[in-house]
Enzyme design. Structure first.
Site, PDB file in Angstrom:
ATOM      1  N   CYS A  96      -0.452   3.064  -0.261  1.00  0.00           N
ATOM      2  CA  CYS A  96       0.622   3.526   0.612  1.00  0.00           C
ATOM      3  C   CYS A  96       0.696   5.053   0.621  1.00  0.00           C
ATOM      4  CB  CYS A  96       1.967   2.917   0.188  1.00  0.00           C
ATOM      5  SG  CYS A  96       2.793   3.745  -1.198  1.00  0.00           S
TER       6      CYS A  96
ATOM      7  N   ASP B 177      12.903 -12.491   5.341  1.00  0.00           N
ATOM      8  CA  ASP B 177      13.531 -11.189   5.513  1.00  0.00           C
ATOM      9  C   ASP B 177      14.470 -10.950   4.345  1.00  0.00           C
ATOM     10  OD1 ASP B 177      16.682 -10.953   6.483  1.00  0.00           O
ATOM     11  OD2 ASP B 177      15.853 -12.971   6.639  1.00  0.00           O
TER      12      ASP B 177
ATOM     13  N   HIS C  68       7.177   2.862  -0.130  1.00  0.00           N
ATOM     14  CA  HIS C  68       6.334   2.120  -1.076  1.00  0.00           C
ATOM     15  C   HIS C  68       6.747   0.652  -1.157  1.00  0.00           C
ATOM     16  CE1 HIS C  68       4.210   0.935  -4.721  1.00  0.00           C
ATOM     17  NE2 HIS C  68       5.367   0.422  -5.121  1.00  0.00           N
TER      18      HIS C  68
ATOM     19  N   CYS D   4      -2.408   1.496  -5.380  1.00  0.00           N
ATOM     20  CA  CYS D   4      -1.652   1.296  -4.136  1.00  0.00           C
ATOM     21  C   CYS D   4      -2.104   2.307  -3.095  1.00  0.00           C
ATOM     22  CB  CYS D   4      -0.156   1.433  -4.399  1.00  0.00           C
ATOM     23  SG  CYS D   4       0.859   1.261  -2.905  1.00  0.00           S
TER      24      CYS D   4
ATOM     25  N   ASP E 114      19.502 -11.897  13.773  1.00  0.00           N
ATOM     26  CA  ASP E 114      20.261 -13.009  13.217  1.00  0.00           C
ATOM     27  C   ASP E 114      21.523 -13.200  14.053  1.00  0.00           C
ATOM     28  OD1 ASP E 114      21.964 -10.993  12.448  1.00  0.00           O
ATOM     29  OD2 ASP E 114      21.486 -11.111  10.321  1.00  0.00           O
TER      30      ASP E 114
ATOM     31  N   CYS F 175       2.148   6.631  -2.689  1.00  0.00           N
ATOM     32  CA  CYS F 175       1.281   6.603  -3.864  1.00  0.00           C
ATOM     33  C   CYS F 175       0.054   7.494  -3.714  1.00  0.00           C
ATOM     34  CB  CYS F 175       0.873   5.167  -4.177  1.00  0.00           C
ATOM     35  SG  CYS F 175       2.228   4.182  -4.863  1.00  0.00           S
TER      36      CYS F 175
END
Length: 371
Positions: free
Chosen positions: A308, A268, A337, A306, A94, A311
């Site tokens: 991930c 974002d 997560h 999930c 940015d 998890c």
């Protein structure tokens, strides 16, 4: 060929939702996409390898913070942000405008630029379109942002009009200051506050400058969600269909699905990493505060189904214990997560667009989601 090109693959016939590819000097990423925020050349608590493992294809870093520390000269000496932080995929920086304007009494805006006091040591600093452009070239990001003035909410029409005109003038100066056309694209930032006439004017003026992509700024700054969606729905169709569209500072599932429905490609926000530090996990059914006593003996994952790392390996009871013991691993596990959740959420939205079932996806999401 420009350094940044957008390839539109599919548009939902019932909404403005789009699936596409954004080609950059450091690879191509799929859209719609959520970009994890690496403010100071790191996504908090995560390694680049972990980000890749969860499917992140592009990250954002912050010009304001890197300008102050360690300084763009050091990053340039390292070979640019990619080598400095060991990330070989796309990076967007940015312009620093939002951070500078959020300093309040610590900054002074003039036509030339913004003079401000560093939040680190109080030293006097200066950012302008030319400085912000040069700094981003030194950082070596794939996508740079034009330096703009972020309009607060609420703001009266007269203030918003003057501010929007200045953003346009500054955008011209950013274009004139650019040197790295072959290895870095630049996005213009549409401003205008909550006024449709100013949004239209800003979009038309920036589109005439032929940036490689366009961002919609000045939203998610405290206005009601309904108003944000109204302005977004008005503004997005004013932007070229063959360029990427980026909504700045949005990172909750409800805002992402509504942004995608209105034709946004990129998002974002620090939200998923920030709330993780307070024990808040993001799920398909809304937010879950893992610090709550009800999870002390809960041996299930943060979210059933999930995939991930967190998890698949750790229970709610264990993660709650880590927070109570003030262990750093707690922050890492919930951050992992939350970022995985948003990236998977975007993947599923993209697939729904490609398979002509985005309206059903959107409806199912709202049926299950609780704020």
């Amino acid at each position: 060929m420009p350094s940044i090109t957008y390839e539109l693959q599919k548009t939902c016939p019932h909404t403005g939702a789009r699936a596409g590819l954004l080609h950059t000097p450091h690879g191509t990423f799929q859209t719609p996409m959520f970009m994890p925020v690496g403010t100071q050349a790191t996504v908090k608590t995560m390694t680049p390898e972990e980000l890749k493992a969860m499917g992140s294809q592009v990250i954002l870093s912050n010009t304001y913070h890197l300008f102050l520390r360690p300084g763009p000269e050091l990053v340039e000496e390292a070979g640019g942000l990619h080598k400095f932080m060991n990330w070989d995929q796309a990076i967007l920086t940015d312009s620093g405008g939002f951070q500078v304007f959020s300093l309040g009494d610590m900054r002074k805006i003039t036509e030339e630029g913004v003079t401000f006091r560093s939040h680190i040591d109080g030293s006097k600093q200066f950012l302008s379109p030319e400085v912000a452009t040069k700094v981003q070239e030194q950082l070596g990001s794939d996508i740079a942002m034009a330096f703009d003035e972020c309009i607060p909410y609420p703001a009266d029409h007269d203030y918003a009009k003057r501010s929007t005109a200045r953003t346009t003038r500054w955008a011209h100066r950013c274009q004139e200051a650019r040197k790295a056309h072959d290895c870095q694209g630049m996005f213009g930032i549409v401003q205008g506050g909550m006024y449709k006439d100013l949004r239209k004017q800003s979009a038309e003026e920036l589109v005439a400058m032929d940036f490689e992509g366009y961002s919609i700024g000045g939203l998610s700054v405290g206005e009601p969600h309904d108003l944000m969606n109204e302005i977004l729905e008005f503004t997005t169709p004013l932007l070229p269909t063959n360029k990427a569209r980026y909504l700045m500072g949005v990172g909750t599932a409800d805002c992402l699905v509504e942004g995608v429905a209105r034709g946004i490609d990129m998002f974002d926000c620090v939200y998923p990493t920030r709330v993780a530090r307070n024990g808040m996990a993001m799920t398909w059914n809304g937010r879950l505060n893992i610090r709550n006593a009800q999870f002390a003996h809960d041996w299930g994952p943060l979210e059933e189904g999930c995939q991930c790392y967190t998890c698949k390996n750790y229970s709610r009871a264990y993660i709650r214990h880590l927070y109570k013991a003030e262990e750093i691993l707690a922050l890492r596990l919930v951050t992992y997560h939350n970022l995985y959740f948003l990236l998977e959420f975007m993947r599923q939205m993209r697939q729904a667009i490609l398979e002509d079932r985005f309206p059903q996806f959107r409806m199912q999401f709202w049926d299950s989601f609780k704020k």
